[in-house]
Scaffold this motif. Sequence first.
Motif, mmCIF file in Angstrom:
data_model
loop_
_atom_site.group_PDB
_atom_site.id
_atom_site.type_symbol
_atom_site.label_atom_id
_atom_site.label_comp_id
_atom_site.label_asym_id
_atom_site.label_seq_id
_atom_site.Cartn_x
_atom_site.Cartn_y
_atom_site.Cartn_z
ATOM 1 N N ARG A 4 -70.487 -18.370 -77.515
ATOM 2 C CA ARG A 4 -68.915 -19.999 -77.873
ATOM 3 C C ARG A 4 -68.893 -20.748 -76.641
ATOM 4 N NH1 ARG A 4 -65.866 -16.880 -82.010
ATOM 5 N NH2 ARG A 4 -68.122 -15.944 -83.998
ATOM 6 N N ARG A 5 -68.687 -20.102 -75.020
ATOM 7 C CA ARG A 5 -67.587 -20.601 -74.489
ATOM 8 C C ARG A 5 -69.232 -21.115 -72.950
ATOM 9 N NH1 ARG A 5 -63.265 -17.117 -74.513
ATOM 10 N NH2 ARG A 5 -61.572 -18.625 -76.129
ATOM 11 N N PHE A 6 -69.909 -20.621 -72.880
ATOM 12 C CA PHE A 6 -70.402 -20.880 -71.513
ATOM 13 C C PHE A 6 -71.873 -20.363 -72.580
ATOM 14 C CE2 PHE A 6 -73.204 -20.106 -68.136
ATOM 15 C CZ PHE A 6 -72.669 -21.436 -67.492
ATOM 16 N N GLY A 7 -72.410 -21.127 -72.784
ATOM 17 C CA GLY A 7 -74.460 -20.640 -73.898
ATOM 18 C C GLY A 7 -75.258 -22.400 -73.253
ATOM 19 N N LEU A 8 -76.405 -22.225 -72.965
ATOM 20 C CA LEU A 8 -77.263 -23.145 -73.185
ATOM 21 C C LEU A 8 -77.283 -24.859 -72.472
ATOM 22 C CD1 LEU A 8 -80.944 -21.300 -75.022
ATOM 23 C CD2 LEU A 8 -79.871 -20.961 -72.833
ATOM 24 N N ASP A 9 -76.619 -25.361 -73.411
ATOM 25 C CA ASP A 9 -75.986 -26.241 -73.275
ATOM 26 C C ASP A 9 -75.239 -26.753 -72.247
ATOM 27 O OD1 ASP A 9 -73.800 -25.382 -74.465
ATOM 28 O OD2 ASP A 9 -73.255 -26.470 -75.815
ATOM 29 N N SER A 10 -73.955 -25.090 -71.865
ATOM 30 C CA SER A 10 -73.594 -25.273 -70.412
ATOM 31 C C SER A 10 -74.423 -25.116 -68.580
ATOM 32 C CB SER A 10 -71.988 -24.924 -70.332
ATOM 33 O OG SER A 10 -71.346 -24.543 -71.466
ATOM 34 N N ILE A 11 -75.714 -25.215 -69.386
ATOM 35 C CA ILE A 11 -76.107 -25.227 -67.622
ATOM 36 C C ILE A 11 -77.548 -25.573 -67.910
ATOM 37 C CG2 ILE A 11 -78.357 -23.114 -67.004
ATOM 38 C CD1 ILE A 11 -77.750 -21.300 -69.386
ATOM 39 N N ILE A 22 -80.589 -14.114 -60.295
ATOM 40 C CA ILE A 22 -80.910 -15.374 -60.878
ATOM 41 C C ILE A 22 -79.683 -16.643 -60.420
ATOM 42 C CG2 ILE A 22 -80.698 -16.292 -63.260
ATOM 43 C CD1 ILE A 22 -82.437 -14.498 -63.951
ATOM 44 N N SER A 23 -80.037 -17.394 -60.143
ATOM 45 C CA SER A 23 -78.529 -18.563 -60.062
ATOM 46 C C SER A 23 -78.649 -19.388 -61.423
ATOM 47 C CB SER A 23 -78.300 -19.035 -58.642
ATOM 48 O OG SER A 23 -78.019 -18.418 -57.818
ATOM 49 N N LEU A 24 -77.158 -20.145 -62.013
ATOM 50 C CA LEU A 24 -77.427 -20.826 -62.908
ATOM 51 C C LEU A 24 -76.959 -21.983 -62.362
ATOM 52 C CD1 LEU A 24 -76.034 -18.753 -66.234
ATOM 53 C CD2 LEU A 24 -78.695 -18.953 -65.044
ATOM 54 N N PHE A 25 -76.454 -23.346 -62.953
ATOM 55 C CA PHE A 25 -75.941 -24.390 -62.334
ATOM 56 C C PHE A 25 -74.976 -25.047 -63.718
ATOM 57 C CE2 PHE A 25 -78.045 -23.567 -58.604
ATOM 58 C CZ PHE A 25 -77.924 -23.367 -58.452
ATOM 59 N N THR A 26 -73.927 -25.133 -63.841
ATOM 60 C CA THR A 26 -73.520 -26.000 -64.708
ATOM 61 C C THR A 26 -73.990 -26.440 -64.925
ATOM 62 O OG1 THR A 26 -71.285 -26.862 -63.429
ATOM 63 C CG2 THR A 26 -71.627 -24.201 -64.268
ATOM 64 N N ASP A 45 -71.011 -12.446 -70.072
ATOM 65 C CA ASP A 45 -69.526 -11.841 -70.677
ATOM 66 C C ASP A 45 -68.315 -11.617 -70.252
ATOM 67 O OD1 ASP A 45 -71.191 -11.363 -73.154
ATOM 68 O OD2 ASP A 45 -70.927 -8.946 -72.935
ATOM 69 N N ARG A 46 -68.338 -11.955 -68.716
ATOM 70 C CA ARG A 46 -67.270 -12.126 -68.220
ATOM 71 C C ARG A 46 -67.552 -12.972 -68.288
ATOM 72 N NH1 ARG A 46 -69.327 -7.958 -64.554
ATOM 73 N NH2 ARG A 46 -69.579 -9.656 -62.721
ATOM 74 N N LEU A 47 -67.731 -14.043 -67.425
ATOM 75 C CA LEU A 47 -68.056 -15.231 -67.248
ATOM 76 C C LEU A 47 -67.448 -16.161 -68.538
ATOM 77 C CD1 LEU A 47 -68.565 -17.657 -65.447
ATOM 78 C CD2 LEU A 47 -70.973 -17.795 -66.382
ATOM 79 N N GLU A 48 -67.967 -15.845 -69.997
ATOM 80 C CA GLU A 48 -67.379 -16.488 -71.516
ATOM 81 C C GLU A 48 -66.080 -15.746 -71.488
ATOM 82 O OE1 GLU A 48 -68.677 -16.055 -75.825
ATOM 83 O OE2 GLU A 48 -70.343 -16.796 -74.086
ATOM 84 N N TYR A 49 -65.591 -14.691 -70.852
ATOM 85 C CA TYR A 49 -64.349 -14.392 -70.900
ATOM 86 C C TYR A 49 -62.933 -15.770 -70.433
ATOM 87 C CZ TYR A 49 -59.724 -11.859 -71.901
ATOM 88 O OH TYR A 49 -59.062 -11.618 -71.501
ATOM 89 N N ILE A 50 -63.869 -15.146 -68.237
ATOM 90 C CA ILE A 50 -62.991 -16.586 -68.469
ATOM 91 C C ILE A 50 -63.660 -18.573 -68.536
ATOM 92 C CG2 ILE A 50 -62.301 -15.296 -67.207
ATOM 93 C CD1 ILE A 50 -63.554 -16.604 -64.749
ATOM 94 N N TYR A 51 -64.244 -18.624 -68.946
ATOM 95 C CA TYR A 51 -65.019 -19.932 -68.964
ATOM 96 C C TYR A 51 -64.106 -20.743 -69.055
ATOM 97 C CZ TYR A 51 -68.226 -23.521 -68.050
ATOM 98 O OH TYR A 51 -68.614 -24.805 -68.028
ATOM 99 N N LYS A 52 -63.262 -21.096 -70.369
ATOM 100 C CA LYS A 52 -62.387 -21.749 -70.741
ATOM 101 C C LYS A 52 -61.270 -22.233 -69.783
ATOM 102 C CE LYS A 52 -59.498 -23.079 -74.862
ATOM 103 N NZ LYS A 52 -58.968 -22.133 -75.903
#
Length: 85
Positions: A4-11, A22-26, A45-52
Amino acid sequence: RERRRFGLDSISELHLCREEGISLFTNLDGVPVFLGEAPYVNKLDRLEYIYKELEPRLPVLKYIDLKVPDRVIVKLDNKQLRTKG
């Protein structure tokens, strides 16, 4: 599963490296997110928990590191902090 908070549209980009994993870029501000090696589900999961909380701060972040188990390491970009404040 859908995030919900950090999905494919955030990458914006995904990089694969034999040595670093692996490295992603926001999508916003192109902040690197270091995932390292598998397993990835708990890291995301950890990233999604604090991404907001992190999202409004992306302009002053140098990177987000999820390679350390049970931690989210956030490095501030000192150059951006000086120009902002």
